[in-house]
Write an enzyme that holds these catalytic residues in place. Structure first.
Site, PDB file in Angstrom:
ATOM      1  CG  ASP A 156      12.171   4.979  -1.177  1.00  0.00           C
ATOM      2  OD1 ASP A 156      12.184   6.210  -0.975  1.00  0.00           O
ATOM      3  OD2 ASP A 156      11.457   4.192  -0.536  1.00  0.00           O
ATOM      4  NE  ARG A 169       5.277   1.295  -2.195  1.00  0.00           N
ATOM      5  CZ  ARG A 169       5.498   2.335  -1.388  1.00  0.00           C
ATOM      6  NH1 ARG A 169       5.665   2.144  -0.083  1.00  0.00           N
ATOM      7  NH2 ARG A 169       5.588   3.557  -1.893  1.00  0.00           N
ATOM      8  NE  ARG A 209       6.001   5.322   5.002  1.00  0.00           N
ATOM      9  CZ  ARG A 209       6.959   5.827   5.748  1.00  0.00           C
ATOM     10  NH1 ARG A 209       6.957   5.624   7.047  1.00  0.00           N
ATOM     11  NH2 ARG A 209       7.940   6.525   5.215  1.00  0.00           N
TER      12      ARG A 209
HETATM   13  C1  LIG Z   1      13.885   5.144   5.468  1.00  0.00           C
HETATM   14  S1  LIG Z   1      13.197   4.861   3.916  1.00  0.00           S
HETATM   15  C2  LIG Z   1      12.017   6.103   3.854  1.00  0.00           C
HETATM   16  C3  LIG Z   1      11.641   6.468   2.460  1.00  0.00           C
HETATM   17  O1  LIG Z   1      10.514   5.668   2.025  1.00  0.00           O
HETATM   18  C4  LIG Z   1       9.446   6.560   1.796  1.00  0.00           C
HETATM   19  O2  LIG Z   1       8.586   6.145   0.775  1.00  0.00           O
HETATM   20  P1  LIG Z   1       7.149   5.462   1.135  1.00  0.00           P
HETATM   21  O3  LIG Z   1       6.561   6.229   2.279  1.00  0.00           O
HETATM   22  O4  LIG Z   1       6.362   5.610  -0.159  1.00  0.00           O
HETATM   23  O5  LIG Z   1       7.484   4.036   1.459  1.00  0.00           O
HETATM   24  C5  LIG Z   1      10.124   7.855   1.428  1.00  0.00           C
HETATM   25  O6  LIG Z   1      10.646   7.818   0.115  1.00  0.00           O
HETATM   26  C6  LIG Z   1      11.204   7.901   2.455  1.00  0.00           C
HETATM   27  O7  LIG Z   1      12.276   8.771   2.213  1.00  0.00           O
END
Ligand SMILES: CSC[C@H]1O[C@H](OP(=O)(O)O)[C@H](O)[C@@H]1O
Length: 346
Positions: free
Chosen positions: A238, A90, A47
């Site tokens: 994001d 996603r 993620r």
């Molecule tokens: C360096 S991008 C990180 C960004 O992505 C995370 O979301 P997720 O863990 O659901 O993929 C989160 O929004 C972070 O800030």
């Protein structure tokens, strides 16, 4: 430099550090097909916007390996189908779509070649996406460090480190850079309900490198900010709209409002691949809604009554007016965002 191996493509397989298992178990999830990668992105094995972009790119490489046995026409048809599946794994992080568009372009430009040659071209492109992110993170960190005061107390949200990228990180990359440049910083990391990326992942990365820090429940941040205990807030992104509105992990918007009330600098840290130049504002960003179980359970243990309805948006949108600046590999973008962001368009 962080030694965390989030993503590795070797022996025609994609090895993903299984972020669902951290911090207690350090295990790799092995992808042999593009379907494995689609699952890994959906289930958040991997993620973080740049990391899922890189993983999806290698998912296209795995698809080419899978479909090589078909005739060219069938190969190309199946490849476009696989790209479409990965593109939609996603909805919010634009790095995913950006990476798939790059892979699709290589497929289109080389469709007259033999399938083995197309495979090699796709593998090269995925490797480039991987390496570019690594060097981009270092540039972001250097620009970001220029706004980190000596002895700064920094608040961060979710995980934006080596685990969210191909290495080093975005907001956490700036924190690493400040730490290694001897600025004697201190970090408060929000646990980041409901998936606890802060508690499970950021705290783990900080501890791995001995960066002075404390983990806090999300609801503690407001009091720390009010009481003047936070000098700077650094968060990831994001998807950034061309007016500076930014989608990031749920809870970011709330932090930005409190930061604005108490005059604490609030920076978004992201590569320019996270900017969606095609959208005017945050209103156009699709916010992913995830399962009820993420809220009603922790590590599989039920913490809420059966049958309770749940609303679980994974992101929120922080308006540009709440943002002090956007730290990118091309420099720190200040207001007016619309004018200054469009200058970044290559
Ligand atoms: C360096 S991008 C990180 C960004 O992505 C995370 O979301 P997720 O863990 O659901 O993929 C989160 O929004 C972070 O800030």
């Amino acid at each position: 430099m962080s030694k965390i191996k989030t993503i590795e493509f070797k022996d025609e397989k994609l090895f993903l550090l299984d972020q669902r298992k951290l911090p207690t178990d350090y295990e790799f999830f092995v992808c042999e097909t593009f379907e494995d990668v689609d699952f890994a992105i959906k289930d958040m094995v991997v993620r973080g916007a740049p990391a899922i972009g890189a993983a999806a790119a290698y998912g296209v490489v795995l698809a080419a390996r899978q479909f090589m046995k078909y005739d060219k026409e069938d190969f190309i048809k199946r490849m476009y189908e696989a790209c479409n599946v990965l593109y939609n794994s996603r909805p919010t992080a634009v790095n995913l779509m950006w990476a798939i568009k790059r892979m699709r372009k290589v497929l289109e430009e080389n469709r007259s070649l033999e399938t083995e040659e197309i495979y090699e071209k796709l593998r090269e492109e995925a490797d480039s996406i991987f390496k570019e992110d690594l060097s981009t993170n270092k540039k972001i960190a250097e620009f970001g460090n220029s706004i980190v005061p000596q002895k700064a107390i920094i608040l961060t949200h979710c995980n934006t480190g080596a685990l969210a990228t191909t290495g080093y990180g975005t907001a956490l990359g700036v924190i690493r850079e400040a730490f290694y440049s001897g600025k004697d910083i201190f970090v408060y990391a929000d646990e980041t309900r409901p998936r606890l990326q802060g508690a499970r992942l950021t705290a783990w990365e900080l501890a791995q490198e001995g960066i002075p820090s404390k983990l806090i429940a999300d609801s503690v941040a407001a009091t720390l900010i009010r009481d003047g205990k936070i000098d700077l807030i650094l968060v990831g992104a994001d998807r950034i709209a061309s007016n500076g509105d930014t989608a990031n992990k749920i809870g970011t918007f709330m932090l930005s409002v409190i930061a604005k009330v108490y005059g604490v600098p609030f920076y978004i840290v992201a590569p320019t691949t996270t900017i969606d130049f095609d959208i005017e504002s945050g209103k156009e960003i699709k916010i992913e809604e995830r399962s009820a179980e993420e809220v009603t359970h922790i590590s599989g243990v039920r913490i809420a009554p059966e049958g309770i309805d749940v609303y679980n948006p994974a992101f929120d949108v922080t308006p540009g007016e709440n943002i002090t600046g956007i730290i990118t590999e091309k420099g720190i973008v200040k207001k007016p965002f619309k004018e200054n962001i469009l200058k970044l368009r290559e």
